[in-house]
Design a protein around this motif. Structure first.
Motif, PDB file in Angstrom:
ATOM      1  N   PRO A 174       0.835  -1.219   0.000  1.00  0.00           N
ATOM      2  CA  PRO A 174       0.000   0.000   0.000  1.00  0.00           C
ATOM      3  C   PRO A 174       0.860   1.255   0.000  1.00  0.00           C
ATOM      4  N   GLU A 184      -3.374   4.419   1.506  1.00  0.00           N
ATOM      5  CA  GLU A 184      -3.934   3.142   1.054  1.00  0.00           C
ATOM      6  C   GLU A 184      -3.789   2.065   2.129  1.00  0.00           C
ATOM      7  N   SER A 199      -1.437  -1.061   6.774  1.00  0.00           N
ATOM      8  CA  SER A 199      -2.104   0.236   6.603  1.00  0.00           C
ATOM      9  C   SER A 199      -1.107   1.364   6.439  1.00  0.00           C
ATOM     10  N   THR A 230     -12.777  -4.733  -3.754  1.00  0.00           N
ATOM     11  CA  THR A 230     -11.483  -5.405  -3.891  1.00  0.00           C
ATOM     12  C   THR A 230     -11.316  -6.067  -5.244  1.00  0.00           C
ATOM     13  N   VAL A 284      -5.077  -3.832  -2.737  1.00  0.00           N
ATOM     14  CA  VAL A 284      -4.771  -2.515  -2.173  1.00  0.00           C
ATOM     15  C   VAL A 284      -5.913  -1.593  -2.548  1.00  0.00           C
ATOM     16  N   VAL A 285      -6.496  -0.942  -1.543  1.00  0.00           N
ATOM     17  CA  VAL A 285      -7.592  -0.003  -1.818  1.00  0.00           C
ATOM     18  C   VAL A 285      -7.317   1.319  -1.113  1.00  0.00           C
ATOM     19  N   ARG A 286      -7.879   2.398  -1.623  1.00  0.00           N
ATOM     20  CA  ARG A 286      -7.765   3.686  -0.957  1.00  0.00           C
ATOM     21  C   ARG A 286      -8.613   3.649   0.302  1.00  0.00           C
ATOM     22  N   ALA A 287      -8.062   4.140   1.408  1.00  0.00           N
ATOM     23  CA  ALA A 287      -8.730   4.023   2.703  1.00  0.00           C
ATOM     24  C   ALA A 287     -10.104   4.672   2.689  1.00  0.00           C
TER      25      ALA A 287
END
Ligand SMILES: NC(=O)c1ccc[n+]([C@@H]2O[C@H](COP(=O)([O-])OP(=O)(O)OC[C@H]3O[C@@H](n4cnc5c(N)ncnc54)[C@H](OP(=O)(O)O)[C@@H]3O)[C@@H](O)[C@H]2O)c1
Length: 332
Positions: free
Chosen positions: A32, A36, A81, A96, A103-106
């Protein structure tokens, strides 16, 4: 370098979906970046709109490129994180895609909260998008009152199971239209419908008429075109119809038509549902359905498969109408 499994589009589907449209691949797990999180997918939701997304026919979504990860929503746990607001170990609902890790944007991940005793997967169904669809269709379109007869097609599916139970709780007489005997049994003994009719069988129209002696006051449509045609002829005066799904036309099937004269003589109102117009009901939906689940007045009805590699087959079954409930893939 660590790797994880992902399901990618091998070739865009044409007509009826087959598992050959998909391919399971091994790919490196990214780290991340700032803002992310890396998440580990626990349970993946399979939903019919993804069939249209694959080929760029769902609202404004771009088509999935060949070799691209199949999109999808999942319950996942943050394992690394780079964002202050999401610490490691937090359970989130995130886009996802069909893969074991992502990996995703928070800010796009939503922290999962479910009432005590309710499984987290509920946020993929009754407490999530399908549940909101059912909730809004009833609250804003069908508006069931005690004594009404409400008919639901695809009555045991992700949306239908919630719609039928909500209509029953609202005091309506509920009638399920389903595709096979197993669903008929589920409709009656698990989901509490008063009657359940198997579409397309010899004499099914007469059975539906007999199950609706005061005709049909509310109808949630998610089934095939012939079913809509049959129900339209049985509408009561002032009936409300919510058009939620046209499941038989997603695989390039025939267009669904509704006979104007039937709507006119019933003085019926027909509403088109797009769930994203009803996000303002989300809090009300989760509070009320959460309480019904806790009180045991509503049950979750899930069709679960194991392992990411089972996703293509499970999706094909869903699109062919062979799923038994909200389709959830247990990924880890
Ligand atoms: N408008 C919106 O905003 C919105 C939001 C969410 C979902 N939807 C739509 O609502 C519908 C239900 O979604 P869901 O997730 O709950 O799926 P689902 O009902 O769990 O699964 C689809 C069901 O469609 C039924 N079906 C009827 N005719 C079919 C045919 N010719 N071929 C294949 N299946 C057929 C099958 O049930 P039976 O065999 O029992 O008939 C099948 O199990 C879908 O059409 C979906 O696209 C719309």
């Amino acid at each position: 370098v660590s790797t994880h499994l992902a399901v990618v589009l091998r070739e865009p589907p044409v007509g009826e979906l087959t598992p050959e449209s998909f391919e399971v691949v091994d790919r490196p797990t990214p780290e991340p970046g700032p803002g992310e999180v890396l998440v580990e997918v626990s349970e993946l939701s399979l939903d019919p709109y993804l069939r249209a997304t694959l080929v760029g026919r769902h609202l404004g979504d771009a088509a999935v490129p060949v070799g691209g990860t199949v999109p999808g929503r999942a319950v996942a746990r943050v394992v690394r994180s780079q964002a202050d607001q999401l610490t490691e170990g937090t359970w989130v609902l995130a886009e996802t895609g069909w893969q074991e890790r992502a990996v995703v944007r928070a800010e796009t991940a939503k922290v999962v909260t479910v009432p005590d005793g309710i499984p987290r997967s509920a946020v993929l169904g009754a407490l999530g998008m399908p549940g909101l669809t059912a909730y809004a269709a009833l609250r804003r379109h069908v508006q069931p009152a005690p004594g009404d007869t409400v008919v639901v097609s695809s009555a045991t599916g992700g949306v239908g199971a919630v719609a039928g139970q909500l209509a029953r709780i609202a005091g309506a007489r509920t009638v399920a239209i389903v595709g096979d005997e197993q669903k008929q049994e589920t409709a009656l003994s698990v989901l509490g419908y008063d009657e359940a009719v198997i579409r397309g069988r010899d004499g099914w129209e007469e059975q539906l008429a007999a199950a609706c002696p005061a005709r049909i006051h509310g109808y949630v449509h998610m089934g095939d075109a012939p079913t809509l045609g049959v129900v339209a002829e049985m509408l009561a005066i002032g009936a409300r119809v919510s058009l939620v799904g046209i499941q038989d036309s997603y695989g390039d099937g025939p267009r669904t038509m509704l006979r104007a004269g039937a709507v006119m003589s019933a003085r019926a109102s027909v509403h088109g549902m797009v769930v994203f117009d009803h996000l303002d009901l989300e809090r009300e939906q989760t509070t009320r359905i959460g309480r019904f689940l806790q009180e045991g007045r509503m049950v979750l009805h899930e069709d679960r498969t194991t392992g990411l590699a089972s996703a293509p087959e499970a999706f094909v079954r869903l699109m062919a109408g062979r799923n038994q409930g909200k389709v959830v893939v247990e990924v880890s």
